[in-house]
Design a protein around this motif. Structure first.
Motif, PDB file in Angstrom:
ATOM      1  N   SER A  96       0.768  -9.267   2.186  1.00 32.39           N
ATOM      2  CA  SER A  96       1.066  -9.742   0.837  1.00 32.39           C
ATOM      3  C   SER A  96       1.685 -11.138   0.878  1.00 32.39           C
ATOM      4  O   SER A  96       1.368 -11.998   0.055  1.00 32.39           O
ATOM      5  CB  SER A  96       2.020  -8.785   0.124  1.00 32.39           C
TER       6      SER A  96
ATOM      7  N   SER B 129       0.820  -1.200   0.000  1.00 29.65           N
ATOM      8  CA  SER B 129       0.000   0.000   0.000  1.00 29.65           C
ATOM      9  C   SER B 129       0.859   1.258   0.000  1.00 29.65           C
ATOM     10  O   SER B 129       0.421   2.319  -0.390  1.00 29.65           O
ATOM     11  CB  SER B 129      -0.933  -0.005   1.205  1.00 29.65           C
TER      12      SER B 129
ATOM     13  N   GLU C 188      -1.039 -13.604   1.604  1.00 25.58           N
ATOM     14  CA  GLU C 188      -1.935 -13.716   0.445  1.00 25.58           C
ATOM     15  C   GLU C 188      -1.298 -14.570  -0.649  1.00 25.58           C
ATOM     16  O   GLU C 188      -1.963 -15.382  -1.295  1.00 25.58           O
ATOM     17  CB  GLU C 188      -2.274 -12.310  -0.086  1.00 25.58           C
TER      18      GLU C 188
ATOM     19  N   ALA D 106      -4.574  -1.834  -6.866  1.00 27.76           N
ATOM     20  CA  ALA D 106      -4.734  -3.077  -7.621  1.00 27.76           C
ATOM     21  C   ALA D 106      -5.627  -4.066  -6.881  1.00 27.76           C
ATOM     22  O   ALA D 106      -5.576  -4.140  -5.658  1.00 27.76           O
ATOM     23  CB  ALA D 106      -3.362  -3.705  -7.842  1.00 27.76           C
TER      24      ALA D 106
HETATM   25  N1  UDP Z   1      -3.101  -3.985  -1.669  1.00 24.73           N
HETATM   26  C1  UDP Z   1      -4.013  -4.010  -2.702  1.00 24.73           C
HETATM   27  N2  UDP Z   1      -3.782  -3.269  -3.822  1.00 24.73           N
HETATM   28  C2  UDP Z   1      -2.673  -2.491  -3.975  1.00 24.73           C
HETATM   29  C3  UDP Z   1      -1.723  -2.480  -2.919  1.00 24.73           C
HETATM   30  C4  UDP Z   1      -1.968  -3.227  -1.788  1.00 24.73           C
HETATM   31  O1  UDP Z   1      -5.034  -4.686  -2.611  1.00 24.73           O
HETATM   32  O2  UDP Z   1      -2.523  -1.845  -5.022  1.00 24.73           O
HETATM   33  C5  UDP Z   1      -3.384  -4.747  -0.435  1.00 24.73           C
HETATM   34  C6  UDP Z   1      -2.706  -6.096  -0.399  1.00 24.73           C
HETATM   35  O3  UDP Z   1      -3.545  -7.087  -0.937  1.00 24.73           O
HETATM   36  C7  UDP Z   1      -2.474  -6.298   1.090  1.00 24.73           C
HETATM   37  C8  UDP Z   1      -2.300  -4.900   1.621  1.00 24.73           C
HETATM   38  O4  UDP Z   1      -2.862  -4.034   0.654  1.00 24.73           O
HETATM   39  O5  UDP Z   1      -3.604  -6.864   1.697  1.00 24.73           O
HETATM   40  C9  UDP Z   1      -0.843  -4.534   1.842  1.00 24.73           C
HETATM   41  O6  UDP Z   1      -0.409  -5.070   3.044  1.00 24.73           O
HETATM   42  P1  UDP Z   1       1.071  -5.575   3.255  1.00 24.73           P
HETATM   43  O7  UDP Z   1       1.180  -6.051   4.657  1.00 24.73           O
HETATM   44  O8  UDP Z   1       1.462  -6.534   2.218  1.00 24.73           O
HETATM   45  O9  UDP Z   1       1.961  -4.313   3.011  1.00 24.73           O
HETATM   46  P2  UDP Z   1       1.900  -2.808   3.543  1.00 24.73           P
HETATM   47  O10 UDP Z   1       1.015  -2.088   2.626  1.00 24.73           O
HETATM   48  O11 UDP Z   1       1.405  -2.855   4.957  1.00 24.73           O
HETATM   49  O12 UDP Z   1       3.324  -2.384   3.420  1.00 24.73           O
END
Ligand code: UDP
Length: 477
Positions: free
Chosen positions: A370, A277, A373, A348
């Motif tokens: 991520s 994010s 997932e 995304a």
């Molecule tokens: N995510 C998403 N679309 C984007 C970027 C991020 O859906 O374009 C979601 C991703 O599926 C995950 C979360 O945002 O659930 C990101 O969490 P993560 O712990 O991987 O990383 P952070 O954003 O906390 O660094």
């Protein structure tokens, strides 16, 4: 109402999308498994909450209520602090409001437990006052939790910076790791942020329990070490893998278009590239990554964000401005790769992407969500850690679980184009690719079992709620 057998709990997320969504998904899972639970979610915010959080809040089931605490303004905080500290200070500044909120809730309903994000531990101070059990929801790996509990000891034993230790550091149950892969916040031990963090990890021990979004089969070593008798830690409950089932707010045409592009690709042929994010690369790194993707000759779906030279997590806490990210790509890149690649600049639909049969690899910053997932959808990873505990997750993924590859970073902190292309090829084709896919397939299988009816995490959650249920009943006698 003395006949009311509802188990009321209050939940306090951390600040930012990445700390709100996980605890909400945990809350959803809780009430789905145990419908006699009611959750009130009390949300601290820094500036206005990102719009990405709204969708999930609007679709919560009826036994989860939520309220926002008054916003803390970025201008209220000292400038230039690391993200972790900004999150904590936001919580600190919100404490008086939180106290008010809990007080008025406790007048209306009997609260049994307070579950707070790891960056909101200060909120646990109120648990005693309102006679609640206190829990931390730790939305990172169990390995990271084990490391956090170990940090005070490491701090006492070590005189130099951790990254200057010649040997990998060993923590019971965990994959040994090099000091430079530890959390970014412990990389400068003379900093205020480090001292703050050390204090923070010590305070984790005061909770009655820590719920960790992982599962026994994925992190057997650290989880066994954490739950061992006499470890001196609070009780640790692995309750995962908890991830979202669809990505909300894919109202954007660009987001939907990438899914129809995926429909046209061959099975397992596309590398998905995203840094979470908030992750932002430097302009130089964007160029190297782009040229590396091009060199690799593999299909890719890339979530491109505008660069930031100052910090790698510039977009984390607040919505990013509208800079056109595409202008930072090498000239002619989009035209030359229009057959191989799809570039997306909006949010995304990550879950839909990872569950798509055309996707065969994920180049990820290794945020914990991520990572989980990717595991749940069985997609092997290229690990590209940037900040926070991502380096530790990268070590777990590559050396511990052997479901990913890590590219080499040069002395200037850049992954060069040739290295990018090489690691992509290794992940997407040939013998190594097959091995990684097989390992990931096994991990995917145990991940899906952990939350089945008699799965390890389901059992853990039942133990936990049984404790709460007994308390409610005792209070009624
Ligand atoms: N995510 C998403 N679309 C984007 C970027 C991020 O859906 O374009 C979601 C991703 O599926 C995950 C979360 O945002 O659930 C990101 O969490 P993560 O712990 O991987 O990383 P952070 O954003 O906390 O660094």
């Amino acid at each position: 109402n003395f006949m009311d057998k509802t188990i009321h709990i209050a939940v306090v997320p951390g600040v930012g999308y990445g700390h709100l969504v996980p605890i909400l998904h945990f809350s959803k899972l809780l009430i789905q498994l145990h419908p006699d639970i009611h959750v009130t979610c009390i949300i601290p915010t820094l500036g206005s909450p990102p719009s990405s959080s709204e969708t999930i809040l609007q679709t919560l089931p009826s036994n989860i209520d939520y309220m926002f605490l008054p916003e803390v303004q970025p201008s209220d905080l000292p400038q230039g602090l690391p993200m972790e500290i900004q999150i904590q200070l936001t919580v600190t500044n919100s404490l008086p409001y939180l106290h008010e909120a809990l007080k008025s809730l406790a007048l209306r309903i009997p609260l049994v437990a307070l579950v707070v994000d790891a960056f909101a531990v200060e909120a646990l101070n109120f648990a005693k006052e309102f006679n609640m059990l206190s829990y931390i929801y730790f939305c990172a790996a169990a390995s990271t939790l084990a490391w956090s509990f170990y940090l005070p000891k490491l701090d006492e034993e070590t005189t130099c910076e951790y990254r200057d230790l010649p040997e990998p550091i060993k923590v019971p149950g965990c994959v040994p790791l090099h000091g430079r892969d530890l959390l970014t916040i412990v990389q400068d031990r003379s900093s205020q942020a480090y001292k703050y963090f050390l204090q923070h990890v010590k305070s984790l021990s005061f909770a009655d329990g820590v719920l960790v979004n992982s599962f026994l089969e994925m992190e057997m070593g650290p989880i066994n070490a954490l739950t061992e008798e006499g470890s001196g830690n609070p009780s640790v409950y692995p309750v995962g893998p908890i991830i979202q089932t669809v990505t909300g707010s894919v109202d954007d045409a660009n987001g939907l278009e990438c899914l129809s592009w995926l429909d046209k690709q061959q099975s397992c042929s596309v590398l998905y590239v995203s840094f979470g994010s908030g992750g932002t690369l430097s302009h130089e790194q964007i160029v190297e990554l782009a040229l590396g993707l091009e060199l690799s000759n593999q299909k890719f779906l890339w979530v491109v964000r505008a660069p930031s030279s100052s910090s790698s997590n510039a977009a984390y806490l607040s919505a990013q401005n509208d800079v056109d990210a595409l202008q930072f790509l090498p000239s002619g890149f989009l035209e030359r790769t229009k057959e191989e690649g799809f570039v997306i600049t909006s949010w995304a639909p990550q879950i839909q992407i990872l569950s798509h049969s055309s996707v065969g690899g994920f180049l990820s910053h290794c945020g914990w969500s991520s990572t989980l997932e990717s595991v749940v959808h069985g997609v092997p990873l290229i690990t590209w850690p940037m900040f926070a505990e991502q380096g530790m997750n990268a070590v777990l993924v590559t050396e511990g679980l052997k479901v990913g590859l890590r590219p080499r970073v040069n002395e200037n902190g850049i992954v060069e184009r040739v290295e990018v292309a090489k690691v992509i090829k290794r992940l997407m084709e040939g013998e190594e690719c097959e091995k990684l896919h097989n390992n990931m397939k096994e991990l995917k299988e145990v991940a899906s079992n952990a939350l089945k009816e008699d799965g390890s995490s389901t059992k853990t959650i039942s133990q936990l709620t049984l404790k709460w249920r007994n308390l409610v009943q005792k209070n009624q006698i």
